[in-house]
Enzyme design. Sequence first.
Site, PDB file in Angstrom:
ATOM      1  N   LYS A 252     -14.907  -2.875  -7.446  1.00  0.00           N
ATOM      2  CA  LYS A 252     -14.458  -1.613  -6.846  1.00  0.00           C
ATOM      3  C   LYS A 252     -15.325  -0.481  -7.380  1.00  0.00           C
ATOM      4  O   LYS A 252     -15.412  -0.269  -8.584  1.00  0.00           O
ATOM      5  CB  LYS A 252     -12.983  -1.374  -7.190  1.00  0.00           C
ATOM      6  N   ASP A 257     -11.733   9.148  -7.663  1.00  0.00           N
ATOM      7  CA  ASP A 257     -10.516   8.920  -6.878  1.00  0.00           C
ATOM      8  C   ASP A 257      -9.553  10.084  -7.054  1.00  0.00           C
ATOM      9  O   ASP A 257      -8.745  10.104  -7.990  1.00  0.00           O
ATOM     10  CB  ASP A 257      -9.857   7.606  -7.319  1.00  0.00           C
ATOM     11  N   LYS A 264      -3.618  13.147  -6.016  1.00  0.00           N
ATOM     12  CA  LYS A 264      -3.037  12.878  -7.323  1.00  0.00           C
ATOM     13  C   LYS A 264      -2.687  14.193  -8.027  1.00  0.00           C
ATOM     14  O   LYS A 264      -3.267  15.234  -7.707  1.00  0.00           O
ATOM     15  CB  LYS A 264      -4.064  12.140  -8.196  1.00  0.00           C
ATOM     16  N   ASP A 275     -13.014   5.124 -11.966  1.00  0.00           N
ATOM     17  CA  ASP A 275     -12.489   4.227 -10.947  1.00  0.00           C
ATOM     18  C   ASP A 275     -13.576   3.319 -10.340  1.00  0.00           C
ATOM     19  O   ASP A 275     -13.324   2.587  -9.397  1.00  0.00           O
ATOM     20  CB  ASP A 275     -11.771   5.040  -9.853  1.00  0.00           C
ATOM     21  N   ASP A 334      -4.048   7.088  -1.408  1.00  0.00           N
ATOM     22  CA  ASP A 334      -4.407   6.824  -2.803  1.00  0.00           C
ATOM     23  C   ASP A 334      -4.490   5.319  -3.084  1.00  0.00           C
ATOM     24  O   ASP A 334      -4.983   4.919  -4.135  1.00  0.00           O
ATOM     25  CB  ASP A 334      -3.394   7.498  -3.728  1.00  0.00           C
ATOM     26  N   GLU A 336      -6.632   3.266  -2.098  1.00  0.00           N
ATOM     27  CA  GLU A 336      -7.931   3.149  -1.428  1.00  0.00           C
ATOM     28  C   GLU A 336      -8.731   1.947  -1.927  1.00  0.00           C
ATOM     29  O   GLU A 336      -9.589   1.439  -1.213  1.00  0.00           O
ATOM     30  CB  GLU A 336      -8.747   4.435  -1.630  1.00  0.00           C
ATOM     31  N   ARG A 338      -7.957  -1.183  -2.478  1.00  0.00           N
ATOM     32  CA  ARG A 338      -7.760  -2.391  -1.670  1.00  0.00           C
ATOM     33  C   ARG A 338      -8.438  -2.257  -0.311  1.00  0.00           C
ATOM     34  O   ARG A 338      -8.805  -3.247   0.301  1.00  0.00           O
ATOM     35  CB  ARG A 338      -6.257  -2.671  -1.554  1.00  0.00           C
TER      36      ARG A 338
HETATM   37  N1  BES Z   1      -7.484   4.072  -9.137  1.00  0.00           N
HETATM   38  C1  BES Z   1      -6.080   4.030  -8.944  1.00  0.00           C
HETATM   39  C2  BES Z   1      -5.390   3.112  -9.946  1.00  0.00           C
HETATM   40  C3  BES Z   1      -5.231   3.640 -11.339  1.00  0.00           C
HETATM   41  C4  BES Z   1      -4.208   4.505 -11.657  1.00  0.00           C
HETATM   42  C5  BES Z   1      -6.061   3.198 -12.346  1.00  0.00           C
HETATM   43  C6  BES Z   1      -4.050   4.947 -12.955  1.00  0.00           C
HETATM   44  C7  BES Z   1      -5.884   3.622 -13.645  1.00  0.00           C
HETATM   45  C8  BES Z   1      -4.887   4.502 -13.954  1.00  0.00           C
HETATM   46  C9  BES Z   1      -5.740   3.518  -7.548  1.00  0.00           C
HETATM   47  O1  BES Z   1      -6.650   3.844  -6.559  1.00  0.00           O
HETATM   48  C10 BES Z   1      -4.453   4.144  -7.169  1.00  0.00           C
HETATM   49  O2  BES Z   1      -4.398   5.332  -7.016  1.00  0.00           O
HETATM   50  N2  BES Z   1      -3.419   3.317  -7.025  1.00  0.00           N
HETATM   51  C11 BES Z   1      -2.118   3.774  -6.690  1.00  0.00           C
HETATM   52  C12 BES Z   1      -1.534   2.826  -5.687  1.00  0.00           C
HETATM   53  C13 BES Z   1      -0.251   3.325  -5.074  1.00  0.00           C
HETATM   54  C14 BES Z   1      -0.513   4.508  -4.182  1.00  0.00           C
HETATM   55  C15 BES Z   1       0.378   2.197  -4.292  1.00  0.00           C
HETATM   56  C16 BES Z   1      -1.291   3.799  -7.978  1.00  0.00           C
HETATM   57  O3  BES Z   1      -1.428   2.890  -8.799  1.00  0.00           O
HETATM   58  O4  BES Z   1      -0.534   4.737  -8.152  1.00  0.00           O
HETATM   59 ZN    ZN Z   2      -8.538   4.141  -7.149  1.00  0.00          ZN
HETATM   60 MN    MN Z   3      -6.257   5.719  -5.672  1.00  0.00          MN
END
Ligand code: BES
Ligand code: ZN
Ligand code: MN
Length: 489
Positions: A252, A257, A264, A275, A334, A336, A338
Site C-alpha cells: 500500500k 492519507d 480524519k 501510510d 477513508d 482507501e 483496500r
Molecule cells: N491508513 C489508515 C489506517 C490507519 C489508522 C493506520 C491509524 C494507522 C493508524 C486507513 O486508510 C484508514 O483510514 N482506515 C480506516 C478504515 C475505516 C474507515 C473502516 C480506519 O482504520 O479507521
Molecule cells: Zn490509509
Molecule cells: Mn484511510
Amino acid sequence: MDFELKTMSLAAARTERCDLLVLLVGEGFEPAQDALSALAALALKQGDLKTSAASMLQCYAPPTVAARRVVLLGSGKGSPAELRKAALALAPLFKAGKTLKRAAFIFAQAPAQEALGALVRSLAQASYVYTTTKGKAEPRTLARVTLGVPQAAPLRAAFDAAVGVVVGVEFAREWANRPANHATPTLLGEAARSLARQGLIRCKLHGPEQVAKLGMGAFLAVAQGSAEPLRFIELHYQGAARSEAPVVLVGKGITFDAGGISIKPAAGMDEMKFDMGGAASVLGTFRALAELKPRINVVGLIPSCENLPGGKAVKPGDVVTSMSGQTIEILNTDAEGRLVLCDALEYARRFKPAAVVDLATLTGACVIALGGVRSGLFANDEELAARLQAAGEAALDPCWRMPLDEDYGEGLKSAFADVANVAGREAGAVTAAKFLQRFVGDFPWAHLDIAGTAWKSGAAKGATGRPVGLLVHYLLGLAESAPGAQRRK
Ligand code: BES
Ligand code: ZN
Ligand code: MN
C-alpha cells in the site's frame, strides 16, 4: 554503515583499534589468560556486571588494550531476543558519542547464527539517524562495526543475510520517514527505478493514463482528489529461471492519507505520511534482494497516490468499477487502502504467482487488536501462513494469525454495488481483509496489516522498517528450500 565479521580471540581483541570495544559476556563465561577476560572476571566477581542481557559496565580500557573505551555487556543465554536487548541498551552511546566511529563486538563464547543476525540488525536499528530533511542534524557517527567471533566461517551466511536485511530496512525507514512532500508517488517511482540499476532488477512505472487503460477504477477513485499524479510501480527481481513462478509482494503506497471527504481529525494527522509503509517495505525488500541475490523470482507491485478531500474527490456513496469488474460502493473514503490494493491484487493474477503477500497500514482496528508488537496476518493457505509466521519469529519481526471466516464478510453487502468498502465497527481489521479476499485469484495469498508495526508514535516517532526482516527471511527460506543451488554468485 559497514559491518565486518572476523575470527578473533579475546587475546587478539586487545590490539583492535576502535573507539569502543564491547565484550559480550554471557552465562557460563570462562575467563582465559588475557587482559579483557581478567577485566570481565573481576567485574563479575565484584558484582558490577551480571551476565543477564543488557547488564552493562562502561570502563576505560586497561593500558594493554588498544581500544579507547571498553564496555562489558551481558548477553544472558545468548538468545536472539537477549542479544537484541543488549544491543538496544547501547543506543544512548551511539546517539551521544560524536567520536564513536568504530566499534568492535567481541564474543567470548561463540554465538548461534540467529543470535549473531539479531545483534547485527539491532545495532543498525539502535544507531540509525534520520537526516534527509533536517538542516543541520548530526548524521550517524557509527561507521564501522567489527564482529569478532571464535570462528567466523560457520556464521558467514547468517551474517551476510543480516547485513542484507539491514540495508533493506534502512531503505524502507528512509522512504517511510520522508514527509509526504518529499515522498510523492512520483518520487517513490524514482526510488524504485533507482533500484533497477542493479542487474537482476527491472522497473516499470505506470502513470494515470496507463492505470485508466488497465481499468483500475478503484485505485483511480482514491487518486482523483489530489493534484499529485498517481503511480503504479512494478518491480521485477529475477534470481531464478524465467519459468519459475514468482512471489508477488503488494505494498500500500498512500503517501498521505487525510481520509478524503470522510476526513480524519486534525490531531496526529501528520502520521498519515507513514501510510506508504507497505510500499516502503516492498522497496526495502528489493534493496535487500539486490544485495543477497537469492535464487528466486519476486514481483513488487505498489499502487501509490494521495488520499485528499477536494472538488474532484470521490464522495461517500459513489460507486466505482474495479479492474476485476466488481463494482464497489465507497461508503467511507477513508477506507482507501483496500481500494488501491484490490486493483493491484487483480493485476497480480497475470504473473501466475506462487504466492501473493500484501503489506498495508490498513486499519486502526489492527492497532487496537495487536498494538505495535505483532503485525496482523491473514492467509488463505496454511503453508504460506506457517512460512510467514516462522520467518517473523526468526527475524524478531513477528506477526499473529487472524481469522477469515465467511461470516465476517456479511457486513460488506451493498444495496447499490457488488460490495461496500466498509462494514460496521466490529472486527475492522478482519472485515478489511475479507474485502481484499474478494479480489484474490486462485493462488496462495496472505495479507499483513502493519498499521501498528510500521511506525512508532510519540517521542520516538519514526518508521521501523517492518516487515522487511520478516519478508527477507521468508524469501531466503523459499530460495533455500527450492531445488538447486541457494544463491547466485
Ligand atoms: N491508513 C489508515 C489506517 C490507519 C489508522 C493506520 C491509524 C494507522 C493508524 C486507513 O486508510 C484508514 O483510514 N482506515 C480506516 C478504515 C475505516 C474507515 C473502516 C480506519 O482504520 O479507521
Ligand atoms: Zn490509509
Ligand atoms: Mn484511510
